[in-house]
Motif scaffolding. Structure first.
Motif, PDB file in Angstrom:
ATOM      1  N   GLY A  95      46.580   8.811  -0.843  1.00 46.73           N
ATOM      2  CA  GLY A  95      46.725  10.244  -0.651  1.00 46.73           C
ATOM      3  C   GLY A  95      45.840  10.700   0.491  1.00 46.73           C
ATOM      4  O   GLY A  95      44.699  10.257   0.617  1.00 46.73           O
ATOM      5  N   ALA A  96      46.362  11.540   1.348  1.00 40.12           N
ATOM      6  CA  ALA A  96      45.572  12.040   2.470  1.00 40.12           C
ATOM      7  C   ALA A  96      44.473  12.940   1.923  1.00 40.12           C
ATOM      8  O   ALA A  96      44.761  13.940   1.289  1.00 40.12           O
ATOM      9  N   PRO A  97      43.209  12.572   2.143  1.00 36.85           N
ATOM     10  CA  PRO A  97      42.128  13.395   1.596  1.00 36.85           C
ATOM     11  C   PRO A  97      42.168  14.816   2.144  1.00 36.85           C
ATOM     12  O   PRO A  97      42.260  15.023   3.352  1.00 36.85           O
ATOM     13  N   GLN A  98      42.146  15.770   1.258  1.00 36.75           N
ATOM     14  CA  GLN A  98      42.101  17.182   1.628  1.00 36.75           C
ATOM     15  C   GLN A  98      40.810  17.763   1.080  1.00 36.75           C
ATOM     16  O   GLN A  98      40.529  17.604  -0.107  1.00 36.75           O
ATOM     17  N   LEU A  99      40.026  18.387   1.936  1.00 35.76           N
ATOM     18  CA  LEU A  99      38.744  18.919   1.485  1.00 35.76           C
ATOM     19  C   LEU A  99      38.546  20.311   2.061  1.00 35.76           C
ATOM     20  O   LEU A  99      38.544  20.486   3.277  1.00 35.76           O
ATOM     21  N   SER A 100      38.417  21.286   1.177  1.00 33.32           N
ATOM     22  CA  SER A 100      38.173  22.661   1.614  1.00 33.32           C
ATOM     23  C   SER A 100      36.897  23.142   0.940  1.00 33.32           C
ATOM     24  O   SER A 100      36.798  23.156  -0.281  1.00 33.32           O
ATOM     25  N   VAL A 101      35.903  23.517   1.744  1.00 25.96           N
ATOM     26  CA  VAL A 101      34.600  23.872   1.202  1.00 25.96           C
ATOM     27  C   VAL A 101      34.044  25.094   1.918  1.00 25.96           C
ATOM     28  O   VAL A 101      34.172  25.231   3.135  1.00 25.96           O
ATOM     29  N   ALA A 102      33.459  26.001   1.147  1.00 23.87           N
ATOM     30  CA  ALA A 102      32.767  27.159   1.696  1.00 23.87           C
ATOM     31  C   ALA A 102      31.272  26.920   1.512  1.00 23.87           C
ATOM     32  O   ALA A 102      30.833  26.550   0.428  1.00 23.87           O
ATOM     33  N   VAL A 103      30.504  27.126   2.568  1.00 22.81           N
ATOM     34  CA  VAL A 103      29.071  26.848   2.527  1.00 22.81           C
ATOM     35  C   VAL A 103      28.302  28.117   2.868  1.00 22.81           C
ATOM     36  O   VAL A 103      28.560  28.759   3.892  1.00 22.81           O
ATOM     37  N   ASP A 104      27.351  28.480   2.016  1.00 20.83           N
ATOM     38  CA  ASP A 104      26.560  29.681   2.250  1.00 20.83           C
ATOM     39  C   ASP A 104      25.754  29.539   3.532  1.00 20.83           C
ATOM     40  O   ASP A 104      25.249  28.464   3.863  1.00 20.83           O
ATOM     41  N   VAL A 105      25.620  30.645   4.249  1.00 21.55           N
ATOM     42  CA  VAL A 105      24.951  30.658   5.544  1.00 21.55           C
ATOM     43  C   VAL A 105      23.490  30.234   5.438  1.00 21.55           C
ATOM     44  O   VAL A 105      22.904  29.746   6.415  1.00 21.55           O
ATOM     45  N   TYR A 106      22.889  30.361   4.255  1.00 20.57           N
ATOM     46  CA  TYR A 106      21.496  29.973   4.073  1.00 20.57           C
ATOM     47  C   TYR A 106      21.314  28.467   3.904  1.00 20.57           C
ATOM     48  O   TYR A 106      20.190  27.967   3.960  1.00 20.57           O
ATOM     49  N   PHE A 107      22.383  27.727   3.685  1.00 22.64           N
ATOM     50  CA  PHE A 107      22.257  26.288   3.450  1.00 22.64           C
ATOM     51  C   PHE A 107      21.740  25.604   4.708  1.00 22.64           C
ATOM     52  O   PHE A 107      22.158  25.937   5.820  1.00 22.64           O
TER      53      PHE A 107
END
Length: 298
Positions: A95-107
């Motif tokens: 399966g084609a890896p699908q990755l959707s992630v939101a990262v806080d600006v403070y990280f």
């Protein structure tokens, strides 16, 4: 005019096979095709290229000058096609890896970059969708299924505890600071909370209607709200207010004396704790699990 749209991979395979076997009959045996089919493929290829590939005046299949020139290109196209087939087979199996992630600006940005760099090396076919958010923005994207994961600041109120769950990720040290020209820089240390409250505090917000209710570490009512961490840093360095910042973002500013750290009295400011937010019941893929592991490493 050369019409390449009519060239097929089977025609190129026939061309290369005739060259390798030295005859049309040998190519037919190698490809398990009728000799007439090989002859038809070569004629179609010659028509598409508008050149003769073989000298018809000899019994053995002899390449013309044009044929010798085009043979390496044909081999290259076939090689790339095989590579594509192998990659497609791998995607089909895993399966084609699908990755959707939101990262806080403070990280910590360096930690994020290193994690993504490693992930791309380990999952070269992964389609990564990255969003930088503030406050509750990441969890809203998870709730709306725009992102599978969100790196969230723990003390930001949960958007929907029944639908989204959190898991501890890592921590980052916070410091309270201002510019050397700011009045607080010359105030006797440690500084009480009410003294902080007399001055403008620069606070990051996501500009949502309920944003002010989610602010943490606020000392008073004199607030300048920004939705960009870079803007907050610039305003602090300009001496227009004071605020809390992750140490990893202002270490160089402190070392150069462009910002000064303020000592608080009777006001504890703990480390910034980051969590992974995901929909309840959501099973992480190997690619997603690896990203979480990488982001948790300081």
């Amino acid at each position: 005019m050369v019409v390449l749209d009519n060239v097929t991979i089977n025609q190129l395979r026939a061309f290369v096979a005739v060259c390798d076997q030295g005859s049309f009959s040998g190519a037919a045996r190698k490809l398990s095709r009728a000799q007439s089919a090989i002859s038809h493929a070569i004629k179609a290829l010659e028509s598409a290229f508008d050149v003769e590939l073989f000298d018809r005046d000899t019994r053995k299949a002899q390449l013309t000058a044009a044929g010798r020139s085009l043979l390496p290109d044909a081999r290259a196209v076939i090689s790339r096609t095989e590579e594509m087939k192998t990659r497609a087979g791998s995607i089909t199996r895993a399966g084609a890896p699908q990755l959707s992630v939101a990262v806080d600006v403070y990280f910590p940005r360096a930690q994020l970059i290193e994690g993504l760099r490693t992930l791309q090396a380990e999952f070269p076919t992964a389609a990564i969708n990255l969003r930088i958010t503030t406050m509750q923005g990441g969890e809203r994207l998870v709730l709306e299924k725009m992102c599978a994961l969100a790196v969230t600041v723990q003390n930001v109120p949960e958007v929907s505890p029944d639908a989204v769950e959190r898991h501890w990720l890592c921590e980052a040290e916070m410091v309270t600071l201002c510019a050397p020209s700011h009045p607080l820089a010359s105030t006797a240390k440690p500084i009480p909370v009410d003294e902080f409250g007399r001055h403008v505090q620069i606070v990051v917000t996501d500009n949502q209607p309920e944003a002010e209710k989610t602010q943490q570490g606020v000392a008073g009512k004199r607030l300048w709200l920004v939705n960009d961490l870079g803007a907050k840093r610039d305003l602090l360095k300009a001496g227009l207010g004071w605020g809390h910042m992750p140490r990893h973002l202002v270490g160089e500013d402190l070392a150069r004396g462009e910002l000064v750290e303020l000592e608080r009295r009777a006001w504890h400011l703990g480390p910034l704790t980051f969590v992974i937010s995901q929909r309840r019941g959501y099973d992480l893929s190997p690619c997603e699990s690896r990203l979480v592991e990488l982001l948790g490493k300081p």
